[in-house]
Design a protein around this motif. Structure first.
Motif, PDB file in Angstrom:
ATOM      1  N   PRO A  53       0.814  -1.217   0.000  1.00 60.06           N
ATOM      2  CA  PRO A  53       0.000   0.000   0.000  1.00 60.06           C
ATOM      3  C   PRO A  53       0.849   1.270   0.000  1.00 60.06           C
ATOM      4  CG  PRO A  53      -0.941  -1.607   1.496  1.00 60.06           C
ATOM      5  CD  PRO A  53       0.378  -2.165   1.048  1.00 60.06           C
ATOM      6  N   GLU A  54       1.963   1.245   0.722  1.00 60.55           N
ATOM      7  CA  GLU A  54       2.827   2.422   0.764  1.00 60.55           C
ATOM      8  C   GLU A  54       3.414   2.708  -0.617  1.00 60.55           C
ATOM      9  OE1 GLU A  54       2.920  -0.076   2.886  1.00 60.55           O
ATOM     10  OE2 GLU A  54       2.123   0.912   4.689  1.00 60.55           O
ATOM     11  N   GLU A  55       3.840   1.663  -1.320  1.00 61.73           N
ATOM     12  CA  GLU A  55       4.369   1.853  -2.673  1.00 61.73           C
ATOM     13  C   GLU A  55       3.279   2.344  -3.621  1.00 61.73           C
ATOM     14  OE1 GLU A  55       7.921  -1.519  -2.845  1.00 61.73           O
ATOM     15  OE2 GLU A  55       5.831  -2.085  -3.251  1.00 61.73           O
ATOM     16  N   TYR A  56       2.106   1.789  -3.471  1.00 63.30           N
ATOM     17  CA  TYR A  56       1.027   2.148  -4.389  1.00 63.30           C
ATOM     18  C   TYR A  56       0.634   3.614  -4.249  1.00 63.30           C
ATOM     19  CZ  TYR A  56      -3.355   2.078  -6.918  1.00 63.30           C
ATOM     20  OH  TYR A  56      -4.353   2.364  -7.821  1.00 63.30           O
ATOM     21  N   PHE A  57       0.546   4.109  -3.016  1.00 63.60           N
ATOM     22  CA  PHE A  57       0.006   5.451  -2.779  1.00 63.60           C
ATOM     23  C   PHE A  57       1.083   6.537  -2.685  1.00 63.60           C
ATOM     24  CE2 PHE A  57      -3.567   2.812  -1.243  1.00 63.60           C
ATOM     25  CZ  PHE A  57      -4.591   3.390  -1.975  1.00 63.60           C
ATOM     26  N   THR A  58       2.355   6.175  -2.805  1.00 63.36           N
ATOM     27  CA  THR A  58       3.436   7.165  -2.743  1.00 63.36           C
ATOM     28  C   THR A  58       4.163   7.182  -4.080  1.00 63.36           C
ATOM     29  OG1 THR A  58       3.718   6.662  -0.387  1.00 63.36           O
ATOM     30  CG2 THR A  58       5.460   7.952  -1.450  1.00 63.36           C
TER      31      THR A  58
ATOM     32  N   LEU B   6      -4.318   3.797   4.755  1.00 63.07           N
ATOM     33  CA  LEU B   6      -4.138   3.659   3.313  1.00 63.07           C
ATOM     34  C   LEU B   6      -5.061   2.597   2.722  1.00 63.07           C
ATOM     35  CD1 LEU B   6      -0.237   3.776   3.037  1.00 63.07           C
ATOM     36  CD2 LEU B   6      -1.855   5.605   2.505  1.00 63.07           C
ATOM     37  N   LEU B   7      -5.571   1.717   3.584  1.00 65.98           N
ATOM     38  CA  LEU B   7      -6.377   0.595   3.099  1.00 65.98           C
ATOM     39  C   LEU B   7      -7.862   0.952   3.102  1.00 65.98           C
ATOM     40  CD1 LEU B   7      -4.608  -2.288   5.043  1.00 65.98           C
ATOM     41  CD2 LEU B   7      -4.376  -1.743   2.608  1.00 65.98           C
TER      42      LEU B   7
ATOM     43  N   GLU C 286       6.899   8.475  -5.324  1.00 66.69           N
ATOM     44  CA  GLU C 286       8.333   8.179  -5.362  1.00 66.69           C
ATOM     45  C   GLU C 286       8.588   6.688  -5.174  1.00 66.69           C
ATOM     46  OE1 GLU C 286      12.477   9.372  -2.992  1.00 66.69           O
ATOM     47  OE2 GLU C 286      10.586  10.359  -2.487  1.00 66.69           O
ATOM     48  N   LEU C 287       7.884   6.097  -4.198  1.00 69.77           N
ATOM     49  CA  LEU C 287       8.063   4.661  -3.951  1.00 69.77           C
ATOM     50  C   LEU C 287       7.513   3.831  -5.110  1.00 69.77           C
ATOM     51  CD1 LEU C 287       7.114   4.439  -0.143  1.00 69.77           C
ATOM     52  CD2 LEU C 287       9.399   4.560  -1.174  1.00 69.77           C
ATOM     53  N   LEU C 288       6.437   4.301  -5.718  1.00 68.93           N
ATOM     54  CA  LEU C 288       5.856   3.592  -6.866  1.00 68.93           C
ATOM     55  C   LEU C 288       6.856   3.552  -8.011  1.00 68.93           C
ATOM     56  CD1 LEU C 288       3.503   2.290  -8.400  1.00 68.93           C
ATOM     57  CD2 LEU C 288       2.666   4.593  -8.913  1.00 68.93           C
ATOM     58  N   LYS C 289       7.472   4.676  -8.313  1.00 68.75           N
ATOM     59  CA  LYS C 289       8.446   4.703  -9.402  1.00 68.75           C
ATOM     60  C   LYS C 289       9.647   3.810  -9.106  1.00 68.75           C
ATOM     61  CE  LYS C 289       7.403   9.207 -11.456  1.00 68.75           C
ATOM     62  NZ  LYS C 289       7.935  10.552 -11.781  1.00 68.75           N
ATOM     63  N   LYS C 290      10.085   3.794  -7.846  1.00 72.57           N
ATOM     64  CA  LYS C 290      11.215   2.933  -7.479  1.00 72.57           C
ATOM     65  C   LYS C 290      10.863   1.460  -7.667  1.00 72.57           C
ATOM     66  CE  LYS C 290      13.644   5.904  -4.181  1.00 72.57           C
ATOM     67  NZ  LYS C 290      14.094   6.073  -2.763  1.00 72.57           N
ATOM     68  N   ALA C 291       9.638   1.073  -7.263  1.00 73.90           N
ATOM     69  CA  ALA C 291       9.217  -0.326  -7.405  1.00 73.90           C
ATOM     70  C   ALA C 291       9.123  -0.711  -8.881  1.00 73.90           C
ATOM     71  CB  ALA C 291       7.880  -0.545  -6.709  1.00 73.90           C
ATOM     72  N   VAL C 292       8.577   0.185  -9.684  1.00 76.52           N
ATOM     73  CA  VAL C 292       8.467  -0.088 -11.121  1.00 76.52           C
ATOM     74  C   VAL C 292       9.851  -0.144 -11.766  1.00 76.52           C
ATOM     75  CG1 VAL C 292       7.645   0.870 -13.309  1.00 76.52           C
ATOM     76  CG2 VAL C 292       6.145   0.861 -11.307  1.00 76.52           C
TER      77      VAL C 292
ATOM     78  N   SER D 291      14.940   4.878 -11.589  1.00 79.63           N
ATOM     79  CA  SER D 291      13.639   5.506 -11.362  1.00 79.63           C
ATOM     80  C   SER D 291      13.571   6.886 -12.009  1.00 79.63           C
ATOM     81  CB  SER D 291      13.351   5.607  -9.862  1.00 79.63           C
ATOM     82  OG  SER D 291      14.360   6.365  -9.209  1.00 79.63           O
ATOM     83  N   GLU D 292      14.731   7.560 -12.186  1.00 82.27           N
ATOM     84  CA  GLU D 292      14.733   8.880 -12.804  1.00 82.27           C
ATOM     85  C   GLU D 292      14.310   8.836 -14.270  1.00 82.27           C
ATOM     86  OE1 GLU D 292      17.284   7.556 -11.204  1.00 82.27           O
ATOM     87  OE2 GLU D 292      17.258   8.701  -9.317  1.00 82.27           O
ATOM     88  N   SER D 293      14.439   7.658 -14.895  1.00 81.35           N
ATOM     89  CA  SER D 293      14.083   7.542 -16.315  1.00 81.35           C
ATOM     90  C   SER D 293      12.572   7.363 -16.525  1.00 81.35           C
ATOM     91  CB  SER D 293      14.831   6.372 -16.956  1.00 81.35           C
ATOM     92  OG  SER D 293      14.393   5.142 -16.394  1.00 81.35           O
ATOM     93  N   ILE D 294      11.829   7.172 -15.425  1.00 81.90           N
ATOM     94  CA  ILE D 294      10.388   6.955 -15.519  1.00 81.90           C
ATOM     95  C   ILE D 294       9.658   8.278 -15.320  1.00 81.90           C
ATOM     96  CG2 ILE D 294       8.404   5.790 -14.491  1.00 81.90           C
ATOM     97  CD1 ILE D 294      10.306   3.520 -13.736  1.00 81.90           C
ATOM     98  N   ALA D 295       8.869   8.655 -16.334  1.00 85.47           N
ATOM     99  CA  ALA D 295       8.147   9.925 -16.254  1.00 85.47           C
ATOM    100  C   ALA D 295       6.811   9.788 -15.549  1.00 85.47           C
ATOM    101  CB  ALA D 295       7.939  10.480 -17.663  1.00 85.47           C
ATOM    102  N   HIS D 296       6.134   8.668 -15.783  1.00 86.76           N
ATOM    103  CA  HIS D 296       4.773   8.536 -15.249  1.00 86.76           C
ATOM    104  C   HIS D 296       4.395   7.059 -15.189  1.00 86.76           C
ATOM    105  CE1 HIS D 296       0.604   9.491 -14.391  1.00 86.76           C
ATOM    106  NE2 HIS D 296       0.212   8.777 -15.433  1.00 86.76           N
ATOM    107  N   VAL D 297       3.658   6.698 -14.130  1.00 89.25           N
ATOM    108  CA  VAL D 297       3.108   5.348 -13.993  1.00 89.25           C
ATOM    109  C   VAL D 297       1.591   5.471 -13.866  1.00 89.25           C
ATOM    110  CG1 VAL D 297       3.045   3.221 -12.647  1.00 89.25           C
ATOM    111  CG2 VAL D 297       5.186   4.496 -12.856  1.00 89.25           C
TER     112      VAL D 297
END
Length: 515
Positions: A10-15, A295-296, A17-23, A31-37
């Motif tokens: 949930p933390e990765e999904y709703f944050t 978050l849930l 910065e963390l979402l981009k790192k996970a992706v 993660s800097e190369s990712i513009a949008h998820v």
């Protein structure tokens, strides 16, 4: 752009910065190369740690981000062929919207009031405890679905295009996030505005609404073809076809068919109670923790078991919801559940129902096709009498109901009325009580903590579906006797919820156009 499947906390999904790192980790890139998820589908799984199973579109730096277009190709239908649609619930509304796309002029006949006026009648019901038989929790613009949880989930994915239905809700004001949820919901507080927006779309493209018009007869020519309807004021509305989308509580329509000798048939349905738990308890059971994360979403459940030849199952589960009085006439007591978009009530409720067939009620066989309807009516009257001839809800603790003993005191409840202490196990039919009692015990084994004295049962949940089916040809969807009549949605016995009803309305218009 890449499309990936990924599991996220949930933390990765709703944050972001963390979402981009996970992706980035999933794609073995920075993660800097990712513009949008953009998450396009998600489902929450709490079986082995809490994770979102997500399907995501990943846009790298410099790539254009596609924008979603939810608009539909409606036509101006002021001079189009008219189609009469009886009922402004999900089936009728989506039939009307599809008619606009096909160049047909929808003429909607609704026994109740527009949603704004309908809300005033419901507020009056809460104050004065008197049911308006034409404007209540079931009757009026939007049908029973307007005042519900607004769940947009169905297993009937072979009956039509689910995304088409959900996108039309977004087009008319729903949060686009409902497009990505496996079990999407809108909430009562949002639905009323969306329903009004749908009306504006229909009328601005040439469609008509006729509120407070209760249909009492059909207009039939010499070839047994339905040409229109007649309302209780004697007004005639005619068209090239009639879509009959009256909902499962329009009992006068079943009576009309029965009296005229038009073909109908008894249909198995289900009956039971509303069970209410503290939401914190359901959260701790489903998320396996006492420390609920904000978050849930409030946790839900879906339960089913078999007791002898009867199925017992949860129905219309409303996390963070309230229980409402859903009778449609004097002398009835019925309960149902609803919730707002944020589902912030401290209680969770769900219908728990036992299947009912003709074999369960042989004493009603004299009523023929209306046997199960007469049984349903009698139980609702019995519950009304047990509540002191009122729409108070007969209630007791869940554990006392299962043990067959009176409750010395009641739990707090979010029923939008008043609860009255009663031996619910003595009010309901024996086979329903037996199914519920054994079913609750089994559910307690499947969900540790579900079977508890903190939970309450309220009677009676009887409008799970229609006890009558209005038959239709499998290919044309027309009534076998009355050509040009398209029985549709829950009231005809061919749907069970907002999405399946909407798809059925769309299908009826499609079949008419093919003809």
């Amino acid at each position: 752009m890449k499309t990936i499947q990924i599991d996220l906390t949930p933390e990765e999904y709703f944050t972001e910065e963390l979402l981009k790192k996970a992706v980035a980790k999933e794609l073995h890139t920075a993660s800097e190369s990712i513009a949008h998820v953009e998450v396009i589908k998600r489902s929450l799984d709490s079986r082995r740690g809490i994770r979102y199973h997500a399907t995501a579109e990943v846009y790298m730096a410099g790539e254009p981000i596609s924008e979603k277009d939810y608009s539909s190709p409606y036509q101006d239908c002021r001079n189009g062929d008219p189609v009469v649609i009886v009922g402004a619930g999900p089936a009728g509304l989506f039939a009307a919207l599809k008619a606009l796309e096909k160049g047909l002029k929808p003429i909607i006949i609704e026994r109740g009031k527009p949603v704004k006026e309908r809300k005033l009648d419901i507020a009056q019901l809460a104050r004065e405890k008197q049911v308006n038989p034409e404007s209540n929790w079931c009757f009026g613009e939007g049908g029973a679905g307007t005042f519900s949880d607004g769940k947009l989930y169905t297993r009937s994915n072979k009956r039509g295009n689910i995304d088409e239905v959900i996108s039309k809700f977004v087009e008319h004001g729903a949060d686009p996030k409902i497009m990505i949820d496996a079990h999407a919901h809108i909430g009562t507080d949002c639905l009323s505005g969306i329903i009004a927006n749908m009306r504006n779309t229909i009328t601005s493209h040439g469609g008509e609404y006729h509120f407070e018009s209760r249909v009492v007869d059909l207009v039939i020519d010499g070839d047994s073809r339905v040409r229109g309807v007649i309302d209780h004021l004697g007004n005639r509305y005619e068209g090239k076809a009639v879509i009959l989308a009256t909902g499962h509580s329009a009992r006068d329509i079943y009576e009309l068919f029965y009296q005229k000798g038009w073909q109908i048939e008894a249909k198995p349905f289900a009956m039971g109670v509303r069970v209410e738990h503290p939401q914190r308890l359901i959260n701790s059971i489903q998320y396996h923790t006492e420390h609920y994360s904000p978050l849930l979403p409030p946790a839900s459940y879906s339960l089913v078991t078999q007791v002898g030849r009867h199925g017992v199952f949860s129905f219309c589960m409303c996390p963070g919801g309230v229980i409402v009085p859903a009778a449609t006439a004097d002398g009835q007591q019925v309960v149902n559940g609803m919730s707002n978009s944020n589902r912030n009530s401290p209680y969770a409720n769900s219908g728990i129902a036992v299947t009912v067939g003709l074999e369960d009620v042989p004493q009603y066989s004299q009523y023929g096709e209306l046997a199960l309807l007469r049984f349903q009516q009698d139980v609702e009257r019995r519950v009304f009498e047990a509540a002191g001839n009122s729409i108070k809800a007969p209630s007791q603790r869940l554990t006392d109901f299962v043990k067959g003993k009176p409750s010395t005191r009641l739990n707090k409840s979010n029923y939008m009325g008043e609860c009255v202490s009663a031996n619910v196990y003595e009010i309901l039919p024996d086979f329903v009580v037996e199914g519920l009692q054994q079913g609750f015990m089994d559910f307690g084994r499947k969900m540790r903590g579900f079977y508890t004295a903190e939970a309450s049962v309220l009677a009676v949940e009887s409008r799970t579906s229609s006890p009558v089916r209005i038959p239709r040809d499998r290919e044309t969807l027309e009534h076998p006797q009355l050509k040009g009549l398209y029985p549709c949605g829950e009231g005809a016995g061919y749907a069970g919820g907002i999405v399946s009803s909407a798809m059925d309305g769309i299908n009826c218009i499609e079949k008419f156009c093919q003809r």
